[in-house]
Design an enzyme around this catalytic site. Structure first.
Site, short mmCIF file in Angstrom:
data_model
loop_
_atom_site.label_atom_id
_atom_site.label_comp_id
_atom_site.label_asym_id
_atom_site.label_seq_id
_atom_site.Cartn_x
_atom_site.Cartn_y
_atom_site.Cartn_z
N ASP A 65 -8.71 -4.88 -5.24
CA ASP A 65 -7.95 -3.80 -4.13
C ASP A 65 -8.81 -2.40 -4.09
O ASP A 65 -9.04 -1.68 -5.46
CB ASP A 65 -6.93 -3.74 -4.33
CG ASP A 65 -5.93 -3.24 -3.55
OD1 ASP A 65 -6.66 -2.36 -2.49
OD2 ASP A 65 -4.92 -2.09 -4.11
N SER A 105 0.91 -0.85 0.13
CA SER A 105 0.29 -0.11 -0.03
C SER A 105 0.70 0.93 0.59
O SER A 105 1.59 1.50 -1.07
CB SER A 105 -0.50 -0.36 1.33
OG SER A 105 -1.99 0.79 1.04
#
Length: 528
Positions: free
Chosen positions: A461, A196
């Site tokens: 995602d 991330s």
């Protein structure tokens, strides 16, 4: 450079500050605060003994060490601070790699599982005879240059300083193990892993510090900084059940129309349905409903349901019958959403707080904006958001389907930046706009082209649209910079458990480990 920390005092302080910080059940300080692009925590085994490959008993995974880090890498004379890290030599064999990971924008204490083979980090170390390290990011947890998170203190909280931290740590740390003072880059191959934001940091570091790390693995890496990040909700819209998506779109379109063109009575009726009558700002009321969509970020291939599916079931299952692909329509869905919200979801989200305290964003004196105590991850992250990366999670543009309100636009969040950090922004005379162009230029964003850098992403995602897997892009996978995409969610490939239940995630993990293995084999000692 490493010394032991009094673990008991650390845990007490972390628990106290974390509880003080969290105002919602998911740890956010406020119900209208967007989700951070955080790496999912993976706990380490609690009581299992840790032994090396030769049978030597090693310190437990949760043993905390301190590294003396520079406050300002452009001015070392300013002094140092103590940066926490965790490490194990469980699988180490001479010549093996040093596998470095930072969870990024979070207290790193819950991430000791990233030392183990419960994660791809540990799998790499186990396969290659390596050491694993978890390093806490500056200004998160207890790794702070100063004793508060005031604007004055946050001066040295930048992406570049965080990149420089990784370099300084690698070149100067003496690891707490036999021969640990002779494992610097050039003496051993170093592998950098992140997910991330820390996945983006991994990519940025490979760009900014060429040849420092022999190899890198970036999962769900949000490499492209975007101010109006309405794309956060696109993978959710695309992969949620079609009936739920249709009804959510219909309800949001109806609420936006009423809140924009409806009578006072019509507006009040909708607010009353959700027990939000006290909210005077309609963007707060409509924006609060993003919470049901934000719950998607908690999903993983191994999660077996969750709040998001409970929400869709509440909308789509009527008298034991599920709606068809077009949903039940706005009349039923609006009533069902309101019943779900008031029937337990709001209490789960906000506890005993009233709607204004939990969801209102127009009171600059609220604790969420004024609390400058350390170990406040949302404040530290918001500083980066307001200055460097944006990622404001808003409704989609007109003529594009949207599952969240269009009443919330970047100005909504930029206004809050002036509440969080008035000393930094009030003098501007206009709302602060994050300098995403400078960030993308400095670290190449989507257009990164580095060697020995593996990118892993997931189709489902919510942060996909800031990664190399974004819709409308056609970034190629190359031998030097592979791009592998699973059916996973956010950072799914970092977890061994997810690979065990999803073949597409397992395939990405295997490809990543194989790439890292080949690159580490190419390493040769050098002077750094």
């Amino acid at each position: 450079m490493a010394r032991l920390w009094n673990l008991v005092s650390v845990l007490v302080l972390v628990l106290a500050t974390s509880l003080a910080e969290a105002a919602t059940r998911d740890g956010r300080p406020h119900g209208n605060t967007p989700r951070r692009p955080s790496v999912p925590a993976v706990p380490a085994p609690v009581d299992a003994p840790v032994t090396s490959r030769n049978g030597t008993q090693l310190p437990p995974y949760n043993q905390t060490y301190l590294f003396t880090q520079l406050i300002d890498h452009t001015n070392p004379s300013l002094g140092t601070f103590q940066q926490r890290f965790w490490t194990t030599a469980e699988w180490y064999e001479e010549g093996g790699p040093i596998v470095l990971f930072t969870p990024g924008e979070a207290n790193a204490q819950p991430y000791s599982g990233y030392l183990t083979n419960r994660t791809v980090n540990g799998q790499i170390a186990q396969a290659l005879g390596g050491v694993t390290i978890v390093l806490e990011h500056r200004y998160y947890g207890l790794s702070n240059p100063f004793d508060d998170l005031s604007v004055k203190s946050l001066k040295y909280h930048t992406i570049q300083q965080a990149i420089d931290d990784l370099e300084y740590f690698a070149k100067n740390v003496d690891l707490p193990m036999a021969g640990g003072d002779a494992l610097k880059p050039g003496q051993a191959p170093w592998v950098l892993i992140g997910g991330s934001y820390s996945g983006a940091l991994t990519s940025f570091t490979m760009v900014n510090k060429p040849n420092l790390f022999q190899a890198a693995y970036a999962s769900s890496a949000v490499v492209e900084s975007i101010t109006d990040y309405w794309g956060y909700f696109e993978p959710i819209r695309q992969f949620m059940a079609p009936n739920c998506s249709a009804d959510v779109q219909a309800v949001i379109a109806h609420i936006d129309e009423v809140f924009t063109f409806g009578s006072k009575q019509e507006i009040n009726n909708i607010k009353a349905m959700f027990n939000m009558s006290a909210l005077t700002h309609l963007d707060d009321a409509a924006g609060a409903l993003r919470n049901n969509l934000w719950d998607w970020q908690s999903l993983s291939p191994s999660s077996n349901g969750g709040l998001f599916f409970e929400f869709c079931d509440a909308l789509e299952v009527k008298n034991g019958v599920s709606a068809g692909p077009n949903g039940w329509g706005v009349e039923h869905a609006l009533q069902a959403w309101a019943a779900h919200w008031t029937g337990g979801y709001y209490e789960q989200l906000c506890g005993d707080q009233d709607a204004v305290s939990c969801l209102g964003t127009y009171n600059a004196t609220q604790d969420v904006f004024t609390d400058v105590s350390i170990d406040n991850a949302d404040r530290s992250w918001t500083w980066i958001v307001c200055n460097e990366v944006g990622f404001y999670q808003e409704g989609a543009p007109l003529l594009h389907p949207t599952i969240v309100t269009r009443l919330v636009q970047p100005a909504y969040d930029e206004r809050q930046c002036t509440y969080w950090f008035p000393e930094a922004f009030e003098h501007l005379g206009h709302l602060p706009v994050p300098n995403v162009a400078a960030t993308n230029k400095a670290y190449n964003g989507w257009f990164v082209q580095e060697n020995h850098l593996f990118f892993a992403n997931g189709h489902r995602d919510p942060w996909r649209e800031a990664t190399l897997a974004a819709d409308g892009t056609s970034f190629r996978s190359t031998p030097g910079q592979p791009l592998a995409i699973s059916d996973g969610f956010h950072c799914s490939d970092l977890s061994t458990t997810n690979g065990a239940v999803d073949a597409t995630v397992l395939a990405v993990q295997k490809q990543g480990i194989q790439a890292i293995t080949e690159w580490v084999k190419e390493w040769k000692p050098s002077k750094h």
